[in-house]
Design a protein around this motif. Structure first.
Motif, PDB file in Angstrom:
ATOM      1  N   GLU A  37      85.651 -59.753 121.661  1.00  0.00           N
ATOM      2  CA  GLU A  37      84.793 -60.659 122.417  1.00  0.00           C
ATOM      3  C   GLU A  37      84.127 -59.913 123.573  1.00  0.00           C
ATOM      4  N   TRP A  38      84.827 -58.970 124.154  1.00  0.00           N
ATOM      5  CA  TRP A  38      84.301 -58.162 125.247  1.00  0.00           C
ATOM      6  C   TRP A  38      83.014 -57.440 124.811  1.00  0.00           C
ATOM      7  N   GLN A  39      82.998 -56.914 123.587  1.00  0.00           N
ATOM      8  CA  GLN A  39      81.806 -56.231 123.085  1.00  0.00           C
ATOM      9  C   GLN A  39      80.639 -57.208 122.948  1.00  0.00           C
ATOM     10  N   ILE A  40      80.921 -58.404 122.443  1.00  0.00           N
ATOM     11  CA  ILE A  40      79.874 -59.414 122.287  1.00  0.00           C
ATOM     12  C   ILE A  40      79.228 -59.713 123.633  1.00  0.00           C
ATOM     13  N   ARG A  41      80.060 -59.947 124.636  1.00  0.00           N
ATOM     14  CA  ARG A  41      79.542 -60.273 125.972  1.00  0.00           C
ATOM     15  C   ARG A  41      78.765 -59.097 126.561  1.00  0.00           C
ATOM     16  N   ASN A  42      79.260 -57.885 126.356  1.00  0.00           N
ATOM     17  CA  ASN A  42      78.577 -56.697 126.891  1.00  0.00           C
ATOM     18  C   ASN A  42      77.219 -56.493 126.248  1.00  0.00           C
ATOM     19  N   ILE A  43      77.153 -56.666 124.923  1.00  0.00           N
ATOM     20  CA  ILE A  43      75.865 -56.533 124.230  1.00  0.00           C
ATOM     21  C   ILE A  43      74.870 -57.553 124.778  1.00  0.00           C
ATOM     22  N   HIS A  44      75.323 -58.794 124.904  1.00  0.00           N
ATOM     23  CA  HIS A  44      74.428 -59.836 125.410  1.00  0.00           C
ATOM     24  C   HIS A  44      74.016 -59.564 126.855  1.00  0.00           C
ATOM     25  N   ASN A  62      70.527 -64.884 121.428  1.00  0.00           N
ATOM     26  CA  ASN A  62      71.479 -64.933 120.308  1.00  0.00           C
ATOM     27  C   ASN A  62      70.990 -64.146 119.099  1.00  0.00           C
ATOM     28  N   GLY A  63      69.685 -64.221 118.812  1.00  0.00           N
ATOM     29  CA  GLY A  63      69.145 -63.522 117.648  1.00  0.00           C
ATOM     30  C   GLY A  63      69.294 -62.021 117.762  1.00  0.00           C
ATOM     31  N   ARG A  64      68.866 -61.474 118.893  1.00  0.00           N
ATOM     32  CA  ARG A  64      68.982 -60.036 119.104  1.00  0.00           C
ATOM     33  C   ARG A  64      70.440 -59.589 119.074  1.00  0.00           C
ATOM     34  N   THR A  65      71.301 -60.385 119.732  1.00  0.00           N
ATOM     35  CA  THR A  65      72.729 -60.044 119.765  1.00  0.00           C
ATOM     36  C   THR A  65      73.324 -60.070 118.365  1.00  0.00           C
TER      37      THR A  65
END
Length: 243
Positions: free
Chosen positions: A93-100, A176-179
């Motif tokens: 989840e940390w990676q998801i938040r960092n990417i966003h 969301n799309g880019r992520t």
């Protein structure tokens, strides 16, 4: 379904590790195309060549500051994805938040890396994302599926599911799309496949097959769509390596 693409990957693997100058050349080409198309799908009006000069540090007249940041941010998010792969970090989840957070940096810092606190609709989609109060649980289920089941399916199918399921949750107000496309390609690149660069010209077909997955649970069309885009992703390697 994946025999043709796996054969190409085997040919590519025979050339690995690639020479540093080839890696650099392929990376520059990929970052430009991926950044241009992913942003264009979301409405960014920079052309391919304008995106190129923005990434080189030049300001393009007549274009908004947001569009400049979208290009720079996306490039930096790709660097982060490459760093995850290099360090062999487990999906989190940390990676998801960092990417966003990287995607929305200097654009909407208040919402960057933070789950939405309101309900939204996806423009043109047949299904609505879950209530905002369910997002934390939905993301936990998403990560749990990845940790326990994802390895059982082919990397292309896994990447497609990561993309579609993430978009279905739609955890953020914007980006969301880019992520989701970055997360999809994180999976592909981990497994040694070229990234899936969905072109702006294929935007309508992309939306249609993604909507079939989210609204009706019909998964095959989107998996085929991703397969075809990954197949096209081998083209630069064909040119450079002759595979």
């Amino acid at each position: 379904m994946f025999e043709d693409i796996d054969q190409l990957k085997q040919q590519l693997d025979q050339h690995r590790p690639l020479a540093p100058n080839i890696v650099k050349n392929l990376q520059e080409d990929l970052i430009l195309r991926w950044t241009y198309h992913s942003n264009a799908i979301e409405g960014n009006t920079l052309t391919l060549m304008e995106t190129k000069v923005v990434l080189e540090g030049i300001t393009v007249g007549g274009k908004s500051l947001r569009e400049h940041f979208e290009a720079i941010n996306h490039r930096n998010a790709i660097y982060y994805v490459e760093d995850i792969i290099k360090k062999q970090e487990p999906f989190s989840e940390w990676q998801i938040r960092n990417i966003h957070q990287l995607i929305l940096k200097n654009i909407d810092d208040d919402h960057a890396g933070r789950y939405r606190q309101q309900n939204v609709i996806i423009s043109g989609a047949s299904a609505n994302p879950p209530d905002h109060t369910l997002i934390t649980d939905k993301i936990a289920q998403f990560i749990d599926w990845y940790n326990n089941e994802a390895a059982r399916v082919h990397p292309i199918e896994r990447a497609a599911k990561v993309h579609a399921d993430f978009v279905g949750i739609h955890p953020f107000i914007d980006g969301n799309g880019r992520t989701s496309r970055l997360l999809m390609n994180l999976e592909l690149m981990k497994a040694g496949y070229p990234p899936c660069v969905i072109t702006v010209e294929n935007r309508l077909a992309y939306y249609e097959v993604l909507d079939q997955w989210m609204a009706q649970g019909i998964t095959e069309p989107f998996i085929h769509f991703v397969h075809d885009a990954v197949f096209e992703g081998f083209q630069p390697y064909r040119v450079v390596l002759g595979i």
